[in-house]
Motif scaffolding. Structure first.
Motif, PDB file in Angstrom:
ATOM      1  N   ILE A 176       0.804  -1.227   0.000  1.00 29.41           N
ATOM      2  CA  ILE A 176       0.000   0.000   0.000  1.00 29.41           C
ATOM      3  C   ILE A 176       0.836   1.276   0.000  1.00 29.41           C
ATOM      4  O   ILE A 176       0.310   2.364  -0.217  1.00 29.41           O
ATOM      5  N   ASP A 177       2.149   1.177   0.233  1.00 31.05           N
ATOM      6  CA  ASP A 177       2.973   2.390   0.226  1.00 31.05           C
ATOM      7  C   ASP A 177       3.007   2.969  -1.178  1.00 31.05           C
ATOM      8  O   ASP A 177       3.354   2.262  -2.144  1.00 31.05           O
ATOM      9  N   PRO A 178       2.666   4.260  -1.347  1.00 29.08           N
ATOM     10  CA  PRO A 178       2.603   4.858  -2.685  1.00 29.08           C
ATOM     11  C   PRO A 178       3.942   4.773  -3.422  1.00 29.08           C
ATOM     12  O   PRO A 178       5.003   4.993  -2.825  1.00 29.08           O
ATOM     13  N   VAL A 179       3.871   4.448  -4.696  1.00 30.85           N
ATOM     14  CA  VAL A 179       5.075   4.331  -5.524  1.00 30.85           C
ATOM     15  C   VAL A 179       5.003   5.355  -6.659  1.00 30.85           C
ATOM     16  O   VAL A 179       3.922   5.858  -6.983  1.00 30.85           O
ATOM     17  N   PRO A 180       6.137   5.667  -7.284  1.00 31.04           N
ATOM     18  CA  PRO A 180       6.121   6.607  -8.415  1.00 31.04           C
ATOM     19  C   PRO A 180       5.224   6.117  -9.550  1.00 31.04           C
ATOM     20  O   PRO A 180       5.001   4.907  -9.708  1.00 31.04           O
ATOM     21  N   ALA A 181       4.754   7.058 -10.343  1.00 29.12           N
ATOM     22  CA  ALA A 181       3.825   6.721 -11.429  1.00 29.12           C
ATOM     23  C   ALA A 181       4.395   5.677 -12.384  1.00 29.12           C
ATOM     24  O   ALA A 181       3.690   4.741 -12.776  1.00 29.12           O
ATOM     25  N   LEU A 182       5.649   5.814 -12.763  1.00 29.85           N
ATOM     26  CA  LEU A 182       6.227   4.864 -13.715  1.00 29.85           C
ATOM     27  C   LEU A 182       6.288   3.452 -13.131  1.00 29.85           C
ATOM     28  O   LEU A 182       6.105   2.464 -13.848  1.00 29.85           O
ATOM     29  N   GLU A 183       6.530   3.353 -11.820  1.00 26.76           N
ATOM     30  CA  GLU A 183       6.558   2.046 -11.176  1.00 26.76           C
ATOM     31  C   GLU A 183       5.162   1.437 -11.125  1.00 26.76           C
ATOM     32  O   GLU A 183       4.972   0.243 -11.397  1.00 26.76           O
ATOM     33  N   ALA A 184       4.154   2.247 -10.777  1.00 24.26           N
ATOM     34  CA  ALA A 184       2.770   1.758 -10.757  1.00 24.26           C
ATOM     35  C   ALA A 184       2.338   1.320 -12.154  1.00 24.26           C
ATOM     36  O   ALA A 184       1.675   0.287 -12.318  1.00 24.26           O
ATOM     37  N   GLN A 185       2.724   2.088 -13.157  1.00 23.42           N
ATOM     38  CA  GLN A 185       2.401   1.759 -14.544  1.00 23.42           C
ATOM     39  C   GLN A 185       3.032   0.428 -14.936  1.00 23.42           C
ATOM     40  O   GLN A 185       2.369  -0.442 -15.521  1.00 23.42           O
ATOM     41  N   ARG A 186       4.315   0.231 -14.596  1.00 24.79           N
ATOM     42  CA  ARG A 186       5.016  -1.004 -14.922  1.00 24.79           C
ATOM     43  C   ARG A 186       4.362  -2.209 -14.240  1.00 24.79           C
ATOM     44  O   ARG A 186       4.129  -3.241 -14.872  1.00 24.79           O
TER      45      ARG A 186
END
Length: 203
Positions: A176-186
């Motif tokens: 649940i810890d927020p990750v950068p957009a590119l990581e979430a996208q990947r």
């Protein structure tokens, strides 16, 4: 007097597709656009703790993980629909529930058309059955409880009042810890592809 121009009802995607919001075609739906958009749409109107926005892409991964845990015998199609449960938001954004109730049926109508186009693009039924929708909603509500208490500043009592107390799922079971957009996208694309491999392997 010249007739007034109809308002533009389409959005250009980075893939080059033009998606008509009022009459979306499955042919204009691309996974890359969905993952890109969802990874940049913030849950809770951005009112979350952390260095990065908590994206709808990351939320979708959590809901799918909870759904899979609670429904071990679910079919790959069901699992994919759980992952894609908020996919229309790559176009229309994430509207918080209190505002959805104010906007009313117009929003729901656009959302339903987009859902059908997305599902058909990936050879799924246009909409989940009522029973499947309820099971996905249960996973969604569990995710919302943890997001509310861990990220959005809700007290345990507030979260329990609005979302109920999760059963069978603990905080350490979800990322649940927020990750950068590119990581979430990947991560979203990787999970989609893993589910697609399961679908192809299914009899």
């Amino acid at each position: 007097m010249a007739p007034s121009k109809a308002p533009r009802a389409w959005q250009r995607m980075l893939s080059g597709r033009r998606l008509d919001l009022l009459d979306p075609s499955p042919l204009d739906v691309e996974l890359a656009d969905i993952a890109h958009g969802l990874a940049r749409v913030a849950r809770w109107n951005g009112q979350t703790r952390g260095d990065h926005a908590f994206s709808v892409a990351q939320h979708s991964l959590i809901v799918e993980a909870i759904f899979y845990h609670l429904n071990a015998s679910a079919s790959p199609d069901d699992i994919l629909m759980a992952l894609l449960h908020d996919a229309p938001e790559y176009v229309i954004g994430d509207m918080i529930s209190p505002f959805k109730s104010v906007v009313g049926g117009g929003y729901k109508s656009v959302e339903a058309r987009l859902e059908a186009a997305i599902h058909l693009r990936f050879s799924l039924p246009p909409h989940p059955t009522r029973e499947l929708k309820d099971r996905i909603k249960k996973a969604d509500t569990v995710a919302a409880f943890f997001e509310a208490t861990e990220l959005a500043g809700f007290s345990l009592a507030e979260a329990q009042k609005f979302f109920g107390l999760p059963r069978g799922i603990s905080r350490d079971m979800i990322a649940i810890d927020p990750v950068p957009a590119l990581e979430a996208q990947r991560r979203f694309i990787e999970r989609f592809e893993a589910i697609e491999a399961l679908r192809k392997a299914s009899p």
